[in-house]
Design a protein around this motif. Structure first.
Motif: not given
Length: 246
Positions: A38-42, A134-137, A150-152
Motif C-alpha cells: 500500500c503506497v497511498h491512503d486506501i 476498470e482501472s489498476y489504481a 494510472p495517474e495515482c
C-alpha cells in the motif's frame, strides 16, 4: 464439504473466514494478498458503498492483452468480460454469506480443476454481484504496462514469481534495461518494498534463496547486470545443475 489439494490453505481462509465474521457482527472486510504494497491512503476504497453487491473488485492484469476478455471469460462460461483479480476483495459479509459463496466455491473447485484455481471460481460465482473497477489504481500488478499505469497508484500487487522478498530480485531497480521494458514502472516499487522491509520488525529475515532453476537464472542475470560477475557465475552454475536435475 470436499477438499482439493491444489487449493492453498490461504484460499480456504479467504473463502471461509466471512462466515466467522458474520457470526460476530462484522459487515465489511478488506482482504489483501500478502504480496501487496500500500503506497497511498486506501480509506476511500474501503468506504465505498457496496449496497447489495457481494464485493468490490479490481480488473486483473495479464501479460497477454485481452486474454481475460477474449478467452478466459468465455472458457469459464461467463456472460460478460469483467474478470477480476481475487488478491484484493472488499467483501460485503452479509451478502457473501447470504449467497453462501465460500462453500459454493470450495465445492466447485472440488468438482474440477481451474487454471486460476479459486480466482476463476469466484469470478464465476460473483458475476453480476460485484462493483468492478476498470482501472489498476487499487491493484497495479506486475503485468500492467507503462501505458496503462494510472495517474495515482494506491496498491502495488507483486503478482507472478518475482516476489520482492526473493534474493533473485533483491537488487532489481531502474537502469538501462528499463529503457526497453514496457513494465519498467514497477522497478521503483521493488525499491520501496525493500525500504520498508529494512525498518520493519522482519528486517533481520534474509531474502529467500532460489527454489528452482528459473530463480537461479534470474539471480545470475541480476548479478551480471549489477557487475557482480563472480556471484553471477556461481548462480549460473547452480542454474545449470538444477536444470539438469529437473
Amino acid at each position: 464439504m470436499n477438499s482439493n489439494s491444489y487449493i492453498t490453505i490461504t484460499a480456504y481462509y479467504r473463502l471461509l473466514m466471512p462466515y466467522i465474521m458474520n457470526d460476530i457482527g462484522i459487515e465489511k472486510c478488506l482482504y489483501l494478498d500478502t504480496d501487496i504494497l500500500c503506497v497511498h491512503d486506501i480509506a476511500d476504497w474501503y468506504k465505498q458503498p457496496l449496497h447489495n453487491m457481494v464485493a468490490a473488485v479490481t480488473k486483473d492484469a495479464t501479460s497477454q492483452p485481452g486474454l481475460r476478455e477474449n478467452k478466459t471469460c468465455h472458457k469459464l462460461g461467463m456472460k460478460g468480460t469483467d474478470y477480476f483479480n481475487s488478491g484484493i476483495l472488499l467483501m460485503n459479509i452479509p451478502e457473501y454469506v447470504k449467497y453462501d459463496i465460500g462453500n459454493k466455491a470450495i465445492e466447485l473447485c472440488s468438482d474440477q480443476k481451474f487454471g486460476e484455481m479459486d480466482q476463476d471460481v469466484l469470478n464465476i460465482l460473483l458475476e453480476g454481484h460485484v462493483v468492478f473497477d476498470e482501472s489498476y489504481a487499487y491493484n497495479c500488478g506486475m503485468s500492467v504496462r507503462n501505458s496503462e499505469v494510472p495517474e495515482c497508484i494506491y496498491m502495488v500487487h507483486f503478482t507472478g514469481a518475482k516476489k520482492p522478498w526473493k534474493l533473485c530480485v533483491s537488487e532489481l531497480k531502474n537502469g538501462t534495461m528499463a529503457l526497453f521494458d514496457q513494465h519498467s514502472w514497477k522497478y521503483s516499487y521493488y525499491e520501496v518494498w525493500r525500504k520498508y522491509a529494512k525498518i520493519s520488525p522482519w528486517r533481520e529475515i534474509p531474502f529467500d534463496l532460489p527454489k528452482n532453476y528459473r530463480e537461479w537464472r534470474y539471480l545470475a542475470n541480476m548479478y551480471f547486470k549489477t557487475g557482480q560477475f563472480r556471484l553471477g557465475i556461481e548462480a549460473y552454475l547452480k542454474y545449470l545443475a538444477c536444470k539438469r536435475d529437473k
